[in-house]
Design an enzyme around this catalytic site. Sequence first.
Site, PDB file in Angstrom:
ATOM      1  CG  HIS A  75      18.315   2.424  31.812  1.00 56.06           C
ATOM      2  ND1 HIS A  75      19.612   2.173  31.435  1.00 56.06           N
ATOM      3  CD2 HIS A  75      18.326   2.534  33.165  1.00 56.06           C
ATOM      4  CE1 HIS A  75      20.371   2.145  32.518  1.00 56.06           C
ATOM      5  NE2 HIS A  75      19.616   2.359  33.577  1.00 56.06           N
ATOM      6  CG  HIS A  99      18.611  -0.580  37.959  1.00 52.38           C
ATOM      7  ND1 HIS A  99      18.270  -1.000  36.706  1.00 52.38           N
ATOM      8  CD2 HIS A  99      19.265   0.604  37.789  1.00 52.38           C
ATOM      9  CE1 HIS A  99      18.703  -0.129  35.804  1.00 52.38           C
ATOM     10  NE2 HIS A  99      19.309   0.870  36.440  1.00 52.38           N
ATOM     11  CD  GLU A 103      17.461   8.378  43.917  1.00 51.62           C
ATOM     12  OE1 GLU A 103      17.200   7.770  44.973  1.00 51.62           O
ATOM     13  OE2 GLU A 103      17.923   9.530  43.876  1.00 51.62           O
ATOM     14  CG  ASP A 104      15.105   7.603  38.726  1.00 51.78           C
ATOM     15  OD1 ASP A 104      15.582   8.389  39.569  1.00 51.78           O
ATOM     16  OD2 ASP A 104      15.763   7.100  37.807  1.00 51.78           O
ATOM     17  CG  ASP A 166      22.823   1.443  35.904  1.00 47.38           C
ATOM     18  OD1 ASP A 166      21.949   1.769  35.070  1.00 47.38           O
ATOM     19  OD2 ASP A 166      23.233   2.185  36.816  1.00 47.38           O
ATOM     20  CG  ASP A 286      50.668  -5.760  15.564  1.00 48.68           C
ATOM     21  OD1 ASP A 286      51.231  -6.272  16.537  1.00 48.68           O
ATOM     22  OD2 ASP A 286      51.268  -5.286  14.587  1.00 48.68           O
TER      23      ASP A 286
HETATM   24 MN    MN Z   1      20.050   2.794  35.761  1.00 55.82          MN
END
Ligand code: MN
Length: 755
Positions: A75, A99, A103-104, A166, A286
């Site tokens: 990810h 990133h 947190e993880d 993200d 279109d």
């Molecule tokens: Mn993420």
Amino acid sequence: MQAATEQVAVAPAAAPAPARPAKPRAGMMRQYDLVEKVRSYNPDTNEDLLNRAYVYAMKAHGAQTRASGDPYFSHPLEVAAILTDLKLDDATIVAALLHDTIEDTEATRAEIDQVFGHEIGALVEGLTKLKRLELVSREAKQAENLRKLLLAIADDVRVLLIKLADRLHNMRTLEFVPPASRRRIAEETLDIYAPLAGRMGMQEMREELEDLSFRSIDPEAYAVVKQRLDALAERNRNLIGEIESQLHKNLQKNGVVAHVYGRRKKPFSIWTKMERKSVGFEQLSDIFGFRVVLDSVEACYHALGVVHTTWPVVPGRFKDYISTPKQNDYRSIHTTVIGPGNQRVELQIRTEEMDRIAEFGIAAHAFYKDGVGSPTELLKRESNAFAWLRHTIGMLSESANPEEFLEHTKLELFHDQVFCFTPRGKLIALPRHANVIDFAYAVHTDVGNSAVGCKINGKFAPLSSELANGDEVEVLTSEAQSAPPSAWETLAVTGRARAAIRRATRTAVRDQYAGLGRRIIERLFARAKIDYADDKLKGALARLARTSIEEVMASVGRGELKASDVARAMYPDYKEERVARYGLKKGLADKLKQAQPHHPSRSSAVIPVGGTGKADLPIKFAPNGGAVPGDRIVGIITPGEGITIYPIQAPALKDFEDEPERWLDVRWDIDETTPQRFPARIRVDNVNEPGSLAQVATVIAEHDGNIDNISMYRRSPDFTELTIDLEVYDLKHLSAIIAQLRAKAVVARVERVNG
Ligand code: MN
């Protein structure tokens, strides 16, 4: 609890890092690929830094996996890859890799600061805060959510860019998330992240976010649109290649080197258009748009000239966002022509630089250019979008509570509506892209039918002006206007306005033809020196096989019944007068004398021309040159069509020499308080040098002239002849623009064209 948006399936064991890395999936980007990609656009990249971040993140996420079963590390790596497509700086790429670590995983801000420096540490912490608040405010307040989001990105806009990347990757893999959260995430994306990307000028990102959301929220609608889109694209496959090569060939023939390519529209944008205008899609235009990308502004106008002289232009579709850019920095020329295969072809003409900004928006400015300053400083200097962001955040600190803030910001971000106010403060909600005509009909049908002008936030504006959130709109009406111009039907966006306009114009068209018929009959009787009376005509209705006077008049106006037949029905011994043949000079002089508005014997036949004039006659302006208030004018009647207004100096009037019965006295009837634009044409001889065409367009835009069309002819290597159709308020306005053009060094000659 884990963030559903991050799709963590297995939390890491509370074992000391580094855990054993999960096995990378085949096809996943490798360390070397990432570094190579960055180096391709940034030769000075710090490879060591990128490599360290890659290894650090991979080890930190260890054995974690995503809902899809992929190693979690895939990810942040994909997020970093998205940002390399935007060609962002090292700090952004590294922060993207890291990133989710604070947190993880076991990683801390202090450690990241120590290993990667304070700048990257601050970016990662910004993203961590955002993620935490997504968890906290899930159920609670979207308002608070948005407020925090904007506060966080206020520190450094690169946090927003990483956050958007993200979200994009999470949306791309949304199918692995349980259906319940899938919908919520998709709606949030459509409500907040996609419009935010759009406001930042990042169109590619916005479109993909919208499309992925659409697919999740309404899978059936998505499938239907997609299927039809595929079928149409398949059916038109040869045509698309044909159009590309024809465009390319014609430009090349005229010495323009361009990159031309067709681009398929996205299901979401087609769907919203179908919803908004309740239309289907069947034409190539279109589903496909074409881009012509060139190397200079000069070349853009040159290409425009070539396109407009090669194929017929579809009126009302020309927009010059090069001389007047959009608020989010978007620049491009838009036009639509009837191209090869008799198809409408939508074109966007722009330079490579404009193309880059149109796709990447704020991110196009963010890449570090050597020695020019930090990315954020660059943004502050160069970007309107960034100014908007600042403004929004400024508002944030002023509003007392988050709900109130959302009221403001959602107004800005809300993807499909604009909210406007009447002078008395009544809220009128309209679909996005609605204009003042829609507004007027939303207030009341009578207001719409009698609208002749408007003020937006106290300033005069055209009725076709697109409305923005928070606009206060005052519609100016006139009792003299009994029906709206039929052209409004195509300008209006809402179904309500269009239906009302169609109703009103259907009646009005009948009245118009009746009015025209009456003029024709009056003229014939005046010339034959017979008295005309409605009563006398009543007695002849049976002979004319008509049931009412109105019907007779309308038939004459439509050209179905000759005026002389009406005269004969009323006076059986009436003989058609032979049309006198005038000598050329004498004839024209006579006609000019007739054109004097104060000619005593004709005063009853004088027709007022202008916005507040009577709507009982179909009036249009000379097709090759127009006419503007201040011109001395004459009207020419064409049964079945109406009255065409010519300036008396128009050479085209010679064609009507032999038909004096078609000449009509007219005068201007302009209301100073409701400015209205009228068509005029000028010819400009331009010196061929870089930027000269752009200068001409800019002078006209700066002096409030509206360019309707430009065509171009290269007379010699040194000069280009431009024919420009303008809309101006009056002769004074036109003369001012011509004077300003003459003052430019690149302009050799300017002349008005009189048709
Ligand atoms: Mn993420």
